[in-house]
Each structure stands twice: as structure tokens, then as C-alpha cells.
Enzyme design. Structure first.
Site, PDB file in Angstrom:
ATOM      1  CB  SER A   1       8.417  38.194  66.992  1.00 30.53           C
ATOM      2  OG  SER A   1       8.113  37.364  65.899  1.00 30.53           O
TER       3      SER A   1
ATOM      4  CG  HIS B   1       5.662  41.024  63.412  1.00 28.63           C
ATOM      5  ND1 HIS B   1       5.545  39.959  62.555  1.00 28.63           N
ATOM      6  CD2 HIS B   1       6.509  40.602  64.408  1.00 28.63           C
ATOM      7  CE1 HIS B   1       6.293  38.950  63.010  1.00 28.63           C
ATOM      8  NE2 HIS B   1       6.879  39.314  64.129  1.00 28.63           N
TER       9      HIS B   1
ATOM     10  CG  HIS C   1       5.596  38.148  54.137  1.00 27.00           C
ATOM     11  ND1 HIS C   1       6.952  37.879  54.152  1.00 27.00           N
ATOM     12  CD2 HIS C   1       5.111  37.736  55.321  1.00 27.00           C
ATOM     13  CE1 HIS C   1       7.254  37.325  55.312  1.00 27.00           C
ATOM     14  NE2 HIS C   1       6.163  37.223  56.046  1.00 27.00           N
TER      15      HIS C   1
ATOM     16  NE  ARG D   1       2.940  32.111  57.931  1.00 26.30           N
ATOM     17  CZ  ARG D   1       3.484  33.191  58.471  1.00 26.30           C
ATOM     18  NH1 ARG D   1       3.956  33.146  59.710  1.00 26.30           N
ATOM     19  NH2 ARG D   1       3.574  34.324  57.799  1.00 26.30           N
TER      20      ARG D   1
ATOM     21  CG  ASP E   1      -1.174  38.069  60.726  1.00 25.52           C
ATOM     22  OD1 ASP E   1      -1.255  37.194  61.599  1.00 25.52           O
ATOM     23  OD2 ASP E   1      -0.137  38.700  60.497  1.00 25.52           O
TER      24      ASP E   1
HETATM   25  N1  AMX Z   1      -1.659  47.282  51.591  1.00 20.99           N
HETATM   26  C1  AMX Z   1      -1.289  48.483  51.097  1.00 20.99           C
HETATM   27  N2  AMX Z   1      -0.031  48.812  50.799  1.00 20.99           N
HETATM   28  C2  AMX Z   1       0.902  47.866  50.994  1.00 20.99           C
HETATM   29  C3  AMX Z   1       0.594  46.586  51.475  1.00 20.99           C
HETATM   30  C4  AMX Z   1      -0.749  46.310  51.794  1.00 20.99           C
HETATM   31  N3  AMX Z   1      -1.128  45.149  52.311  1.00 20.99           N
HETATM   32  N4  AMX Z   1       1.730  45.868  51.554  1.00 20.99           N
HETATM   33  C5  AMX Z   1       2.726  46.684  51.149  1.00 20.99           C
HETATM   34  N5  AMX Z   1       2.224  47.890  50.816  1.00 20.99           N
HETATM   35  C6  AMX Z   1       2.964  49.096  50.426  1.00 20.99           C
HETATM   36  C7  AMX Z   1       3.938  49.460  51.537  1.00 20.99           C
HETATM   37  O1  AMX Z   1       3.278  50.165  52.591  1.00 20.99           O
HETATM   38  C8  AMX Z   1       4.953  50.291  50.787  1.00 20.99           C
HETATM   39  O2  AMX Z   1       4.388  51.558  50.584  1.00 20.99           O
HETATM   40  P1  AMX Z   1       5.316  52.892  50.569  1.00 20.99           P
HETATM   41  O3  AMX Z   1       6.199  52.724  49.374  1.00 20.99           O
HETATM   42  O4  AMX Z   1       4.323  53.983  50.461  1.00 20.99           O
HETATM   43  O5  AMX Z   1       6.083  52.881  51.849  1.00 20.99           O
HETATM   44  C9  AMX Z   1       5.013  49.574  49.431  1.00 20.99           C
HETATM   45  O6  AMX Z   1       3.781  48.828  49.310  1.00 20.99           O
HETATM   46  C10 AMX Z   1       6.170  48.603  49.305  1.00 20.99           C
HETATM   47  O7  AMX Z   1       6.138  47.717  50.413  1.00 20.99           O
HETATM   48  P2  AMX Z   1       6.678  46.215  50.265  1.00 20.99           P
HETATM   49  O8  AMX Z   1       8.126  46.296  49.934  1.00 20.99           O
HETATM   50  O9  AMX Z   1       5.805  45.422  49.372  1.00 20.99           O
HETATM   51  O10 AMX Z   1       6.433  45.653  51.728  1.00 20.99           O
HETATM   52  P3  AMX Z   1       7.378  45.732  52.998  1.00 20.99           P
HETATM   53  O11 AMX Z   1       8.367  44.630  52.910  1.00 20.99           O
HETATM   54  O12 AMX Z   1       7.914  47.098  53.197  1.00 20.99           O
HETATM   55  O13 AMX Z   1       6.335  45.466  54.175  1.00 20.99           O
HETATM   56  C11 AMX Z   1       4.487  44.401  55.215  1.00 20.99           C
HETATM   57  C12 AMX Z   1       5.774  44.203  54.409  1.00 20.99           C
HETATM   58  C13 AMX Z   1       4.007  43.058  55.701  1.00 20.99           C
HETATM   59  C14 AMX Z   1       4.814  45.281  56.419  1.00 20.99           C
HETATM   60  C15 AMX Z   1       3.433  45.083  54.300  1.00 20.99           C
HETATM   61  O14 AMX Z   1       3.123  44.228  53.226  1.00 20.99           O
HETATM   62  C16 AMX Z   1       2.161  45.444  55.054  1.00 20.99           C
HETATM   63  O15 AMX Z   1       2.112  46.520  55.665  1.00 20.99           O
HETATM   64  N6  AMX Z   1       1.099  44.558  55.032  1.00 20.99           N
HETATM   65  C17 AMX Z   1      -0.100  44.782  55.794  1.00 20.99           C
HETATM   66  C18 AMX Z   1       0.128  44.466  57.261  1.00 20.99           C
HETATM   67  C19 AMX Z   1       0.262  42.972  57.481  1.00 20.99           C
HETATM   68  O16 AMX Z   1      -0.530  42.189  57.003  1.00 20.99           O
HETATM   69  N7  AMX Z   1       1.261  42.588  58.273  1.00 20.99           N
HETATM   70  C20 AMX Z   1       1.457  41.173  58.664  1.00 20.99           C
HETATM   71  C21 AMX Z   1       2.625  40.524  57.953  1.00 20.99           C
HETATM   72  C22 AMX Z   1       2.811  39.098  58.417  1.00 20.99           C
HETATM   73  C23 AMX Z   1       3.240  39.053  59.854  1.00 20.99           C
HETATM   74  O17 AMX Z   1       4.312  39.517  60.203  1.00 20.99           O
HETATM   75  N8  AMX Z   1       2.433  38.541  60.731  1.00 20.99           N
END
Ligand code: AMX
Length: 475
Positions: A266, A296, A343, A352, A398
Site C-alpha cells: 500500500s 496484505h 511477513h 502491533r 492481522d
Molecule cells: N502460511 C503458510 N505458508 C507461508 C506463510 C503462512 N503464513 N507465510 C509464508 N509462507 C510460505 C510462502 O507462501 C512461500 O511459499 P512458496 O515457497 O510455496 O511460495 C514460503 O513460505 C516463503 O515465503 P516467505 O519468504 O516467508 O514470505 P513472503 O515474504 O514471500 O510473503 C507474506 C510474506 C506476508 C505474504 C506471507 O508470510 C503470507 O502469505 N502470510 C499470510 C498472509 C498474511 O498474513 N498477510 C498479512 C501480512 C501483513 C500485512 O501486510 N498486513
């Protein structure tokens, strides 16, 4: 049904406009910025002249494919994120900000408009300055009739975040920046009308967001802004809640969701779109489209959907750790993420999350959903570590917010990201004012094709890495 509701709010449009059309109050924030900006411009100019040639990092091919994670390519003044410690707003951690920012009379949580002052100037405002800013925002809150009509015409099937983004884009008719640009204003003055638009937009967001809420989930009627109330208290009142503890929660909520440095979707979208000199309304609307993604801001909705679905399947009974672990594994094995965990930058529990947990321990320690959230906190990190994919197994902001809102009766989870968006305006717009003050140019990073990258590698004569796994980008 919707047309009746629409009518009910539409009838109030002239009243909304009338109530807030008094001469805007002034808080002194703009005058303070006018003093600070030339000093910062000079500081940045000298710094760039002396050290502009210094390298602060390099980029790997993995980073280019991997969401640019860890690439140092942005300057963002209002906040800084440390992977272990979490966010600092102009140098202040969340507990520090909670301590020093002005509160409402009798309140314990910071006033988010006080944080806006801090983000914009780097200075903690006094109680008087914060009160004056609350009044300034109240005086700028009126909506043009066409935006009231637009919101009232949205179908009930349109997601609240789409409604928010569309309403903000429509508010662009009010842009002082766009008018000044069209009139040929000198670029040295861009920040002035960016400030004006930012304040106007922050002032109007509670009404826009409350209208969306009242239209979708209540009878469509809406109250009026009280110039003696703070920004959050007005928002809560417009939403139709009158529990002082909920108002306190909103002050905390609207403070902690403001800013998370510059690279998140964002904030970066607002920066990117703003760099084309799109005005603050268009830039913020674009940012809201990014916040609406499930990886996000929409994660706060996803967490509650996930939790309540599971809680329902238990018939309200408490669940054993074994049974809950099974559910977490089921989610992971079906190729989904556990929402609210992980994250892109953080590597520890998000502060947070922690401050919301503290709020819950103080005000709702026996809430069943809060207990479930606490149980997840005990189980999810180990499971994610065992799965071995997520770089950060800890909860983010979140994972907690929806539980608190539900406790006070706001059960409409599709709406939660709108609250996140209202808060995020404070961070990204404070930053946008600085983008214009510091004269940041159009953003335009270089992209490559795979073929092109292969040519680069060949030219460099680099040997392929041994082993099956590519080396992860260091972030
Ligand atoms: N559950 C399951 N798998 C997860 C995970 C979770 N909470 N967090 C990361 N992973 C997985 C990724 O999907 C990725 O899988 P892949 O290799 O098969 O593609 C692998 O672990 C490596 O990812 P990463 O480097 O640890 O994370 P990232 O930087 O690519 O992504 C985020 C970060 C937030 C998108 C990811 O942790 C996620 O999808 N979390 C759940 C959604 C969430 O809570 N989002 C809110 C974040 C905060 C915000 O912006 N408000």
C-alpha cells in the site's frame, strides 16, 4: 432494500455538506512544516552531494524474480522497520509512541492524529497541537454531494474495499493539487497543495468509511461530525457505536496500522502513483486497491473468516491443541497460507500484534475467540517451522485485530480492511507530502527479460551454483 437505505443517506447529503462547511480551523501543522521543510531539503541536498555515489547494496537474480525482497531502493522518512524489533515511527517504537503521544481526556491510548503530526514533522505534538489538529480535521470533513450519491449507489455486493477505493478516486474532484498543477504552479510549491489534499482526505475518510458501513450493515443513516471530538471518536460515532472502550480500541487500532516503512504494497503504491504527480486522492485510491489483497491488508478479514469457520465447526466448545494443530496442517496441506502469520521483512512477533494482545489481556481476557487466538500463537509458529517454508513463523498485525473488533460487536469481517485503510492514510499521506517536498522524481526501475538476464550472466562468466536449491535472497 438498498434503494431505501440509499435514499435515507442521500437525503442527508446537503446536511452533511452544511454541517462541515465552516471556515477550516488551523492547527499550526502546515506552518511548522513550512519551517522544517527547507532545512530537510538542504540536509538531503548536501548528503546526496557528498555521499550520493556510495553503494548501499547489490541485486541478485533471485531478488529480481522474488518480489524485490530486501533490495534497498527507496527513501521513506516517516517510519523504519527492523526485522526483529518491528516498526519505529520517526524513531519511536510502538510502546514508546503509546507512552508519549497525547491521549484523549481520561483515555490511555494515543490519538492517531497526534501520530500523524509526529510522522509529518518528526516532532511529538503537544496536547494542544493535537486537539487543534482534531478540530482542523473536523472542519475539513464535508463530502461533495456527488460522492455521497456515488456511495449510496454502490450495490451491496460490492466489497467495502472496492467501495472505499472508488469513493476516494471520486473525491479527486476536490483536489487542490490537481487544480494548482493545471494552473502551472511552481514545483517548489507542490508540497503545499499535497498537504491540503492529504488533510482533506484524512478528514473525509471517516465519513466515507462510515457511510459504506452504515449502508451495507445498518439502516443507512449516519450521524454528524462533532468538532469537539477527536478523529477516532468521531469515526466511532459515525459508525454507530457508543462504547468508550471501543473508542479506545479504535484509537489504538488507527495508530498502529498507519505506517510500516515504504516498501509494503500500500505504501509503495501510493509513492509510485504519486511519483507520476497523480494527486493524493488518486494515489491513495491506488494504495487501497493494493491493501485489498489477501496477502496484505485483507489478511485481517481472512483471519476472522478462518477462525470463525473453525470455531463454528466446534460448536462453541474449547479445542484441544492436537485438534487445532490438525486444522492448521489441513490449511497448509491444502496449499493455503495461515492468515495473519509470516511477513516479508519481520522475523519476530509483530509488536502491533503484541500491543493488541496486551489490550485484549486488559479488557477481554476471557473472550473465547481471544483464547483461540492465544492458542494459535502457541501452535502455529512451531508448525510453520516444521513445514520449513515460511521465513517468519510469527504472527503479524492481522492475526489479532479482528478478534478485538468482534468482541465489541463489529462482526462484519469483510469491512475490517477498510479500518486498516483509514489508518494507513495517516502514514502514506504524511510520506507523500515529503515526497513532494523533497522533489522525488518519477519512479521507474529497470526491468529485464529472462533472456536478457541469461546474457548478462554469460557476459560475466559466472559459473552455475551447485545443489538443487537456489540461494535465497538476503532480506
Ligand atoms: N502460511 C503458510 N505458508 C507461508 C506463510 C503462512 N503464513 N507465510 C509464508 N509462507 C510460505 C510462502 O507462501 C512461500 O511459499 P512458496 O515457497 O510455496 O511460495 C514460503 O513460505 C516463503 O515465503 P516467505 O519468504 O516467508 O514470505 P513472503 O515474504 O514471500 O510473503 C507474506 C510474506 C506476508 C505474504 C506471507 O508470510 C503470507 O502469505 N502470510 C499470510 C498472509 C498474511 O498474513 N498477510 C498479512 C501480512 C501483513 C500485512 O501486510 N498486513
Amino acid at each position: 432494500m438498498l434503494s431505501r437505505l440509499s435514499l435515507s443517506v442521500a437525503r442527508q447529503a446537503p446536511a452533511l455538506a452544511r454541517a462541515y462547511s465552516a471556515k477550516p480551523a488551523t492547527s499550526g501543522l502546515k506552518e511548522r512544516l513550512r519551517e522544517i521543510i527547507p532545512k530537510k531539503q538542504e540536509e538531503v541536498k548536501t548528503f546526496r552531494k557528498e555521499y550520493g555515489h556510495v553503494k548501499i547494496g547489490e541485486v541478485t537474480i533471485d531478488q529480481a524474480y522474488g518480489g524485490m525482497r530486501g533490495i534497498k531502493g527507496l527513501v521513506y522518512e516517516t517510519s523504519l522497520l527492523d526485522a526483529d524489533e518491528g516498526i519505529r515511527f520517526r524513531g519511536l517504537s510502538i510502546p514508546e509512541a503509546q507512552k508519549v503521544l497525547p491521549k484523549a481526556p481520561g483515555g490511555a491510548e494515543p490519538l492517531p492524529e497526534g501520530l500523524f503530526w509526529l510522522l509529518a514533522t518528526g516532532e511529538v505534538p503537544t496536547a494542544e497541537q493535537t486537539k487543534a489538529l482534531s478540530a482542523e480535521l473536523a472542519s475539513r470533513a464535508s463530502l461533495p454531494a456527488h460522492v455521497v450519491n456515488l456511495i449510496n449507489k454502490f450495490p451491496a455486493t460490492l466489497h467495502p474495499m472496492s467501495q472505499l477505493a472508488a469513493a476516494v478516486a471520486a473525491l479527486q474532484s476536490e483536489s487542490k493539487f490537481a487544480k494548482a498543477y493545471a494552473a502551472g504552479v511552481n514545483k517548489a510549491e507542490y508540497w503545499d497543495t499535497t498537504y491540503e489534499d492529504s488533510l482533506d482526505l484524512i478528514a473525509k475518510l471517516p465519513i466515507v468509511a462510515a457511510m459504506i458501513y452504515r449502508n451495507l450493515y445498518r439502516d443507512g443513516s449516519i450521524g454528524a461530525i462533532d468538532p469537539n471530538k477527536d478523529w477516532s471518536a468521531n469515526f466511532v460515532q459515525l459508525l454507530g457505536y457508543d462504547n468508550p472502550q471501543f473508542t479506545e480500541l479504535m484509537r489504538l487500532y488507527l495508530t498502529i496500522h498507519t505506517d510500516h516503512e515504504g516498501g509494503n504494497v500500500s505504501a509503495h503504491t501510493v509513492r509510485l502513483v504519486g511519483s507520476a504527480l497523480s494527486d493524493p486522492y488518486l494515489s491513495f485510491a491506488a494504495g487501497m486497491c493494493g491493501l485489498a489483497g489477501p496477502l496484505h491488508g485483507l489478511a485481517n478479514q481472512e483471519v476472522l473468516v478462518w477462525l470463525t469457520k473453525f470455531q463454528k465447526s466446534l460448536g462453541g466448545k474449547e479445542v484441544s491443541d492436537e485438534r487445532l494443530s490438525e486444522e492448521i496442517w489441513k490449511t497448509l496441506k491444502s496449499g493455503q497460507v495461515v492468515p495473519g502469520y509470516g511477513h516479508a521483512v519481520l522475523r519476530k512477533t509483530d509488536p502491533r500484534y503484541t500491543c493488541q494482545r496486551e489490550f485484549a489481556l486488559k479488557h477481554l481476557p476471557n473472550d473465547p475467540l481471544f483464547k483461540l487466538v492465544g492458542q494459535l500463537y502457541k501452535l502455529v509458529p512451531d508448525i510453520l517451522l516444521k513445514q520449513g517454508k515460511a521465513k517468519n513463523p510469527w504472527p503479524n498485525v492481522d492475526a489479532h485485530s479482528g478478534v478485538l473488533l468482534t468482541h465489541y460487536g463489529m462482526t462484519e469481517m469483510n469491512y475490517y480492511t477498510v479500518l486498516f485503510g483509514v489508518s494507513r492514510a495517516l502514514g502514506v499521506l504524511a510520506s507523500l507530502i515529503w515526497d513532494r517536498a523533497l522533489g522525488f522524481p518519477l519512479e521507474r526501475p529497470k526491468s529485464h527479460t529472462t533472456e536478457d538476464l541469461k546474457k548478462i550472466v554469460k557476459k560475466m562468466g559466472v559459473e552455475p551454483a551447485k545443489g538443487d536449491k537456489p540461494v535465497a535472497a538476503d532480506d
